[in-house]
Motif scaffolding. Structure first.
Motif, PDB file in Angstrom:
ATOM      1  N   VAL A 100     -18.498   3.547  -4.988  1.00  0.00           N
ATOM      2  CA  VAL A 100     -19.316   2.461  -5.526  1.00  0.00           C
ATOM      3  C   VAL A 100     -18.648   1.115  -5.252  1.00  0.00           C
ATOM      4  CG1 VAL A 100     -20.191   1.417  -7.656  1.00  0.00           C
ATOM      5  CG2 VAL A 100     -20.440   3.875  -7.291  1.00  0.00           C
ATOM      6  N   VAL A 101     -17.329   1.057  -5.420  1.00  0.00           N
ATOM      7  CA  VAL A 101     -16.591  -0.178  -5.146  1.00  0.00           C
ATOM      8  C   VAL A 101     -16.711  -0.554  -3.676  1.00  0.00           C
ATOM      9  CG1 VAL A 101     -14.284  -1.207  -5.035  1.00  0.00           C
ATOM     10  CG2 VAL A 101     -14.961   0.107  -7.037  1.00  0.00           C
ATOM     11  N   ARG A 102     -16.555   0.440  -2.804  1.00  0.00           N
ATOM     12  CA  ARG A 102     -16.648   0.188  -1.367  1.00  0.00           C
ATOM     13  C   ARG A 102     -18.029  -0.372  -0.997  1.00  0.00           C
ATOM     14  NH1 ARG A 102     -13.411   2.505   2.501  1.00  0.00           N
ATOM     15  NH2 ARG A 102     -12.763   4.146   1.046  1.00  0.00           N
ATOM     16  N   MET A 103     -19.066   0.127  -1.649  1.00  0.00           N
ATOM     17  CA  MET A 103     -20.435  -0.277  -1.345  1.00  0.00           C
ATOM     18  C   MET A 103     -20.782  -1.657  -1.918  1.00  0.00           C
ATOM     19  SD  MET A 103     -23.987   1.725  -2.291  1.00  0.00           S
ATOM     20  CE  MET A 103     -23.335   3.254  -1.602  1.00  0.00           C
ATOM     21  N   MET A 104     -20.204  -1.993  -3.086  1.00  0.00           N
ATOM     22  CA  MET A 104     -20.664  -3.168  -3.815  1.00  0.00           C
ATOM     23  C   MET A 104     -19.719  -4.365  -3.802  1.00  0.00           C
ATOM     24  SD  MET A 104     -22.447  -1.713  -7.289  1.00  0.00           S
ATOM     25  CE  MET A 104     -22.926  -3.380  -7.756  1.00  0.00           C
ATOM     26  N   ALA A 105     -18.421  -4.108  -3.913  1.00  0.00           N
ATOM     27  CA  ALA A 105     -17.488  -5.181  -4.260  1.00  0.00           C
ATOM     28  C   ALA A 105     -17.006  -5.991  -3.063  1.00  0.00           C
ATOM     29  CB  ALA A 105     -16.289  -4.599  -5.005  1.00  0.00           C
ATOM     30  N   ASP A 106     -16.862  -7.299  -3.273  1.00  0.00           N
ATOM     31  CA  ASP A 106     -16.249  -8.185  -2.279  1.00  0.00           C
ATOM     32  C   ASP A 106     -14.727  -8.107  -2.378  1.00  0.00           C
ATOM     33  OD1 ASP A 106     -18.750  -9.519  -1.337  1.00  0.00           O
ATOM     34  OD2 ASP A 106     -18.844 -10.112  -3.445  1.00  0.00           O
ATOM     35  N   ARG A 107     -14.246  -7.987  -3.606  1.00  0.00           N
ATOM     36  CA  ARG A 107     -12.812  -7.861  -3.839  1.00  0.00           C
ATOM     37  C   ARG A 107     -12.569  -6.771  -4.876  1.00  0.00           C
ATOM     38  NH1 ARG A 107     -10.624 -13.642  -5.297  1.00  0.00           N
ATOM     39  NH2 ARG A 107     -12.755 -13.969  -5.998  1.00  0.00           N
ATOM     40  N   VAL A 108     -11.344  -6.277  -4.894  1.00  0.00           N
ATOM     41  CA  VAL A 108     -11.011  -5.196  -5.819  1.00  0.00           C
ATOM     42  C   VAL A 108      -9.666  -5.473  -6.467  1.00  0.00           C
ATOM     43  CG1 VAL A 108      -9.987  -3.781  -3.977  1.00  0.00           C
ATOM     44  CG2 VAL A 108     -10.793  -2.679  -6.068  1.00  0.00           C
ATOM     45  N   LEU A 109      -9.573  -5.114  -7.743  1.00  0.00           N
ATOM     46  CA  LEU A 109      -8.335  -5.227  -8.508  1.00  0.00           C
ATOM     47  C   LEU A 109      -7.964  -3.830  -8.984  1.00  0.00           C
ATOM     48  CD1 LEU A 109      -7.395  -7.925 -11.075  1.00  0.00           C
ATOM     49  CD2 LEU A 109      -7.260  -5.539 -11.773  1.00  0.00           C
ATOM     50  N   VAL A 110      -6.763  -3.396  -8.656  1.00  0.00           N
ATOM     51  CA  VAL A 110      -6.292  -2.053  -9.007  1.00  0.00           C
ATOM     52  C   VAL A 110      -5.353  -2.152 -10.201  1.00  0.00           C
ATOM     53  CG1 VAL A 110      -5.119   0.022  -8.192  1.00  0.00           C
ATOM     54  CG2 VAL A 110      -6.466  -1.353  -6.584  1.00  0.00           C
ATOM     55  N   LEU A 111      -5.671  -1.408 -11.258  1.00  0.00           N
ATOM     56  CA  LEU A 111      -4.875  -1.429 -12.483  1.00  0.00           C
ATOM     57  C   LEU A 111      -4.191  -0.088 -12.706  1.00  0.00           C
ATOM     58  CD1 LEU A 111      -6.987  -3.086 -15.346  1.00  0.00           C
ATOM     59  CD2 LEU A 111      -4.943  -4.022 -14.277  1.00  0.00           C
ATOM     60  N   GLN A 112      -2.983  -0.131 -13.244  1.00  0.00           N
ATOM     61  CA  GLN A 112      -2.285   1.064 -13.714  1.00  0.00           C
ATOM     62  C   GLN A 112      -1.519   0.708 -14.983  1.00  0.00           C
ATOM     63  OE1 GLN A 112       1.120   2.537 -11.592  1.00  0.00           O
ATOM     64  NE2 GLN A 112       0.675   4.658 -12.111  1.00  0.00           N
ATOM     65  N   ASN A 113      -1.825   1.401 -16.049  1.00  0.00           N
ATOM     66  CA  ASN A 113      -1.149   1.175 -17.336  1.00  0.00           C
ATOM     67  C   ASN A 113      -1.139  -0.300 -17.732  1.00  0.00           C
ATOM     68  OD1 ASN A 113      -0.510   3.939 -17.495  1.00  0.00           O
ATOM     69  ND2 ASN A 113       1.350   3.636 -16.293  1.00  0.00           N
ATOM     70  N   GLY A 114      -2.266  -0.965 -17.486  1.00  0.00           N
ATOM     71  CA  GLY A 114      -2.408  -2.349 -17.906  1.00  0.00           C
ATOM     72  C   GLY A 114      -1.802  -3.379 -16.980  1.00  0.00           C
ATOM     73  N   HIS A 115      -1.237  -2.951 -15.849  1.00  0.00           N
ATOM     74  CA  HIS A 115      -0.609  -3.861 -14.898  1.00  0.00           C
ATOM     75  C   HIS A 115      -1.408  -3.889 -13.593  1.00  0.00           C
ATOM     76  CE1 HIS A 115       3.174  -4.404 -17.168  1.00  0.00           C
ATOM     77  NE2 HIS A 115       2.967  -3.162 -17.564  1.00  0.00           N
ATOM     78  N   VAL A 116      -1.501  -5.062 -12.976  1.00  0.00           N
ATOM     79  CA  VAL A 116      -2.152  -5.190 -11.674  1.00  0.00           C
ATOM     80  C   VAL A 116      -1.216  -4.635 -10.610  1.00  0.00           C
ATOM     81  CG1 VAL A 116      -3.082  -6.770  -9.957  1.00  0.00           C
ATOM     82  CG2 VAL A 116      -3.461  -7.222 -12.378  1.00  0.00           C
ATOM     83  N   ARG A 117      -1.711  -3.656  -9.852  1.00  0.00           N
ATOM     84  CA  ARG A 117      -0.916  -3.087  -8.764  1.00  0.00           C
ATOM     85  C   ARG A 117      -1.304  -3.654  -7.408  1.00  0.00           C
ATOM     86  NH1 ARG A 117       2.273   1.288 -10.381  1.00  0.00           N
ATOM     87  NH2 ARG A 117       3.195   0.889  -8.338  1.00  0.00           N
ATOM     88  N   GLU A 118      -2.585  -4.039  -7.289  1.00  0.00           N
ATOM     89  CA  GLU A 118      -3.032  -4.636  -6.024  1.00  0.00           C
ATOM     90  C   GLU A 118      -4.327  -5.409  -6.274  1.00  0.00           C
ATOM     91  OE1 GLU A 118      -2.934  -3.373  -1.316  1.00  0.00           O
ATOM     92  OE2 GLU A 118      -2.434  -1.938  -2.887  1.00  0.00           O
ATOM     93  N   TYR A 119      -4.503  -6.494  -5.514  1.00  0.00           N
ATOM     94  CA  TYR A 119      -5.681  -7.345  -5.682  1.00  0.00           C
ATOM     95  C   TYR A 119      -5.978  -8.028  -4.352  1.00  0.00           C
ATOM     96  CZ  TYR A 119      -8.381 -11.467  -7.229  1.00  0.00           C
ATOM     97  OH  TYR A 119      -9.327 -12.449  -7.383  1.00  0.00           O
ATOM     98  N   GLY A 120      -7.206  -7.894  -3.881  1.00  0.00           N
ATOM     99  CA  GLY A 120      -7.550  -8.526  -2.620  1.00  0.00           C
ATOM    100  C   GLY A 120      -8.937  -8.146  -2.164  1.00  0.00           C
ATOM    101  N   GLU A 121      -9.256  -8.488  -0.911  1.00  0.00           N
ATOM    102  CA  GLU A 121     -10.559  -8.139  -0.356  1.00  0.00           C
ATOM    103  C   GLU A 121     -10.698  -6.619  -0.290  1.00  0.00           C
ATOM    104  OE1 GLU A 121     -11.239 -10.054   3.345  1.00  0.00           O
ATOM    105  OE2 GLU A 121     -11.065 -12.090   2.507  1.00  0.00           O
TER     106      GLU A 121
END
Length: 262
Positions: free
Chosen positions: A213-234
């Motif tokens: 769903v993210v691949r189909m819809m999102a312009d950018r993605v934010l990856v969370l683990q245990n409340g911390h941002v692990r990756e953020y970008g296009e």
């Protein structure tokens, strides 16, 4: 283009214990941000903070949430209500549970609109009917005259989208909007949300565990683990060429599921 929503170094705590820490991102008009991660990673907590729905135990303890240049974290509940529904809409994971079971759909949508503007029931009914037709509910009159328990899960989810979009908000927050639906209806709901973005230039935050769903819809993605941002970008960069070890494991697990036929 200036940011519609800007989250700056936000930490969110429940009963004094941080559950989301130092999260930052921005969203421009018409953009879609996907927030992904395991259950309990803090995805839903972030959008609840934007809506001011953290409850008595929840609090933004650090950072700021800016919407159109105004700091939502400094607003009182009364001040925030000016934006909720009218400027900022929300689609819940299970829209049926968010609806009152003993009131008809039409009455509930009218109540949501009348909270922000003066409009006749007839006018609101017509507006709701137009949106419903655009998102695949062709029998709008029957839906509006029905109780939630008389509708299928997919239909209730569309009602939730209609209720969120009837005020044409600038920002739509969607919390796992497809997880309670079968695959066919999931695809339809995704298409309907994308249609709303195209029709009204609505910005969205999509909270989901569904990478497809993210691949189909999102312009950018934010990856969370245990409340911390692990990756953020296009989206394409993050999903196709992940740099963080957690994101790599997340993508590897998706590939294993695909190969196993799940």
């Amino acid at each position: 283009m200036s940011s519609l929503l800007r989250v700056e170094h936000v930490t969110i705590s429940y009963n004094g214990k941080p559950v989301v820490q130092d999260v930052s991102f921005e969203l421009k008009q018409g953009e879609i941000l996907g927030i992904v991660g395991e259950s309990g990673s803090g995805k839903s907590t972030i959008i609840k903070a934007v809506m001011g729905l953290l409850g008595e135990e929840g609090l933004v303890t650090k950072g700021d949430i800016w919407y159109k240049g105004e700091n939502l974290t400094d607003m009182s509940t009364k001040e925030l209500r000016r934006y909720l529904g009218k400027e900022i809409g929300m689609v819940f994971q299970d829209c049926k549970s968010a609806l009152c079971p003993v009131r008809k759909i039409g009455a509930q949508i009218y109540e949501a609109v009348s909270e922000h503007e003066k409009a006749s029931r007839h006018e609101v009914r017509n507006r709701a009917g137009e949106i419903m037709k655009k998102i695949g509910l062709n029998d709008a009159d029957r839906v509006l005259d029905s109780y939630p328990f008389e509708l299928s899960g997919g239909m209730n989810q569309r009602v939730g989208i209609c209720t969120a979009m009837i005020m044409r908000p600038k920002l739509l927050l969607a919390d796992e909007p497809t997880s309670a639906l079968d695959v066919t209806v999931q695809k339809q709901v995704v298409e309907e949300l994308l249609f709303m973005r195209e029709e009204y230039n609505t910005a969205m935050i999509l909270v989901t565990h569904n990478i497809g769903v993210v691949r189909m819809m999102a312009d950018r993605v934010l990856v969370l683990q245990n409340g911390h941002v692990r990756e953020y970008g296009e989206t394409e960069n993050v999903l196709e060429n992940p740099q963080d070890s957690y994101t790599k494991k997340l993508m590897e697990s998706v590939l294993r599921l695909k190969k196993s036929g799940m």
